[in-house]
Design a protein around this motif. Structure first.
Motif, short mmCIF file in Angstrom:
data_model
loop_
_atom_site.label_atom_id
_atom_site.label_comp_id
_atom_site.label_asym_id
_atom_site.label_seq_id
_atom_site.Cartn_x
_atom_site.Cartn_y
_atom_site.Cartn_z
N UNK A 1 138.59 23.09 49.02
CA UNK A 1 138.11 22.88 50.37
C UNK A 1 136.81 22.10 50.46
N UNK A 2 135.98 22.18 49.42
CA UNK A 2 134.64 21.60 49.51
C UNK A 2 134.25 20.70 48.35
N UNK A 3 134.95 20.79 47.24
CA UNK A 3 134.56 20.02 46.07
C UNK A 3 133.58 20.72 45.17
N UNK A 4 133.15 21.94 45.55
CA UNK A 4 132.27 22.77 44.72
C UNK A 4 132.95 24.12 44.53
N UNK A 5 132.73 24.79 43.39
CA UNK A 5 133.40 26.08 43.18
C UNK A 5 133.01 27.11 44.23
N UNK A 6 134.02 27.70 44.86
CA UNK A 6 133.80 28.73 45.86
C UNK A 6 134.95 29.72 45.78
N UNK B 1 133.27 17.05 43.92
CA UNK B 1 132.69 16.10 44.88
C UNK B 1 132.25 16.86 46.13
N UNK B 2 131.06 17.47 46.04
CA UNK B 2 130.50 18.17 47.19
C UNK B 2 129.28 17.40 47.68
N UNK B 3 129.12 17.21 49.01
CA UNK B 3 129.93 17.75 50.09
C UNK B 3 131.05 16.82 50.56
N UNK B 4 131.36 15.80 49.77
CA UNK B 4 132.38 14.82 50.19
C UNK B 4 133.70 15.49 50.58
N UNK B 5 134.18 16.39 49.71
CA UNK B 5 135.46 17.05 50.00
C UNK B 5 135.33 17.98 51.19
N UNK B 6 134.17 18.61 51.34
CA UNK B 6 133.94 19.46 52.52
C UNK B 6 134.14 18.65 53.80
N UNK B 7 133.55 17.46 53.84
CA UNK B 7 133.70 16.62 55.03
C UNK B 7 135.15 16.16 55.18
N UNK B 8 135.79 15.85 54.08
CA UNK B 8 137.16 15.36 54.10
C UNK B 8 138.12 16.38 54.68
N UNK B 9 137.94 17.66 54.32
CA UNK B 9 138.90 18.69 54.73
C UNK B 9 138.51 19.40 56.03
N UNK B 10 137.33 19.13 56.55
CA UNK B 10 136.88 19.84 57.76
C UNK B 10 137.88 19.76 58.92
N UNK B 11 138.42 18.58 59.26
CA UNK B 11 139.39 18.54 60.35
C UNK B 11 140.67 19.33 60.05
N UNK B 12 141.07 19.37 58.79
CA UNK B 12 142.26 20.14 58.43
C UNK B 12 142.04 21.63 58.68
N UNK B 13 140.87 22.11 58.28
CA UNK B 13 140.57 23.53 58.47
C UNK B 13 140.48 23.89 59.95
N UNK B 14 139.89 23.00 60.73
CA UNK B 14 139.80 23.25 62.17
C UNK B 14 141.19 23.24 62.81
N UNK C 1 132.66 32.94 48.70
CA UNK C 1 132.01 31.70 49.10
C UNK C 1 131.52 30.89 47.92
N UNK C 2 130.60 29.98 48.18
CA UNK C 2 130.15 29.05 47.15
C UNK C 2 129.26 29.68 46.10
#
Length: 361
Positions: free
Chosen positions: A270-275, A293-306, A178-179
């Motif tokens: 997936x999130x823009x922060x090292x994890x 770019x956290x949490x920007x990338x997290x929000x960006x990829x959330x639909x892809x992960x779902x 994780x992060x």
């Protein structure tokens, strides 16, 4: 560790708070009932969602537990870089037949409201990730009888934790899944993390706080090792991710020991922060280009992960896991606690036999 904090859990085992629906009340309750310190993860939940999980956990156990909060992140991301990454992910969106998420969906994770809930409805322990809370926050928690613990990934970060008045520091090694809980997201330091044993020793020499060691710990013998290195307790995440009570997706649990996933890697994909996660297709293809770019990338990829989860495709999931993932055991959480304690006891006995000059010496 201070006796008051130690008395909260008989065994020196903390279940890591894993956000994204993994650290659910039934998991935390099972760990607490078995003598460890169970944690709920408030990250990515609404304040009311966090409160409802606390109520549920309290209905499952009367033992002490903890709640983890994400610190709000400064707005330092380059919008142009996020736009370029979104363009790169357009093919993923088409493949999974979904839209990309809005990178501007919020930066503070409802932190202030969650903190207010925890001050109005105190819990035994609150931990913090991605930074250090202000001294006034720690003091407010102390006034309502809550212990405050904070993650650190370097000795300097541990000093900041001590200055804030926290009760303990979680020394998170680079092996952790994780992060990474770095206090400042600095791309120039990517890949320079410290292993948990070295970190525990450095933190012990830097501060006078109790240390909770975290990072790739999967066996009781490893817990014994970090205790011997100076930690007061060990925090395990991936080990509990595989349990029956964990809220992790079945694809995620299966991937931990699937020979297809042979290694883990730190990534911003997936999130823009090292994890740290299992190296899958998404991580390999997009990790090298993901912006800080956290949490920007997290929000960006959330639909892809779902969408990947709905499609049953682990190659598109964020398969967070520590370096010890191949040692994951498919056991109920309570039984895993029993095994870990047994292994810890055996390792402690072996060490005692060696240090006292056993019969074979």
């Amino acid at each position: 560790m201070s006796s008051a904090l130690t008395d909260l859990f008989p065994y020196p085992i903390v279940q890591a708070p894993m956000a994204g629906g993994v650290s659910v009340p039934r998991l935390a309750a099972a760990v607490c009932e078995a003598g460890g310190l169970g944690f709920l993860a408030a990250g990515y939940k609404t304040p009311d969602g966090m409160y409802q999980e606390i109520k549920q956990l309290r209905s499952l156990t009367s033992r002490p537990f903890g709640v983890n909060l994400f610190l709000p992140q400064p707005e330092t991301a380059d919008p142009a870089a996020i736009g370029v990454y979104a363009h790169q992910l357009a093919g993923e969106a088409a493949w999974y037949e979904t839209e990309l998420g809005d990178p501007d969906s919020g930066r503070d994770d409802g932190y202030e409201t969650k903190l207010a809930v925890l001050l109005d409805n105190p819990v035994p322990v609150v931990s913090f990730h991605f930074g250090v809370p202000g001294r006034e926050v720690v003091d407010a928690l102390h006034r309502v009888g809550t212990f405050a613990v904070v993650t650190a990934t370097t000795a300097d970060e541990a000093r900041a934790v001590e200055e804030a008045g926290a009760d303990a520091v979680i020394a998170q090694g680079v092996e952790a899944g994780g992060h990474q809980g770095t206090h400042r997201d600095a791309p120039e330091t990517d890949g320079s993390g410290i292993g948990v044993l070295s970190l525990v020793a450095q933190v012990r020499e830097a501060v006078n706080l109790p240390v909770i060691a975290a990072g790739g710990l999967m066996r009781g013998g490893q817990i014994a090792a970090v205790l011997a290195a100076g930690a007061s307790a060990a925090q395990l995440g991936t080990a509990f991710l595989a349990t029956a009570e964990s809220g992790a997706h079945a694809l995620h649990k299966a991937a931990l020991t699937n020979p297809l996933f042979v290694r883990t890697q730190l990534t911003r994909a997936f999130s823009g922060r090292p994890a740290r996660g299992l190296a899958n297709r998404f991580l390999r293809e997009h990790g090298p280009y993901a912006p800080a770019a956290y949490p920007d990338v997290h929000h960006l990829t959330a639909p892809l992960r779902k969408a990947a989860a709905r499609a049953g495709d682990p190659q598109g999931l964020a398969l967070w896991a520590g370096q010890g993932h191949r040692m994951a055991r498919d056991l109920p959480a309570g039984q895993l606690m029993e095994v870990l304690v047994s292994e810890l006891t055996a390792a402690g006995a072996a060490l005692s036999h060696y240090t006292t000059g056993g019969a074979d010496r």
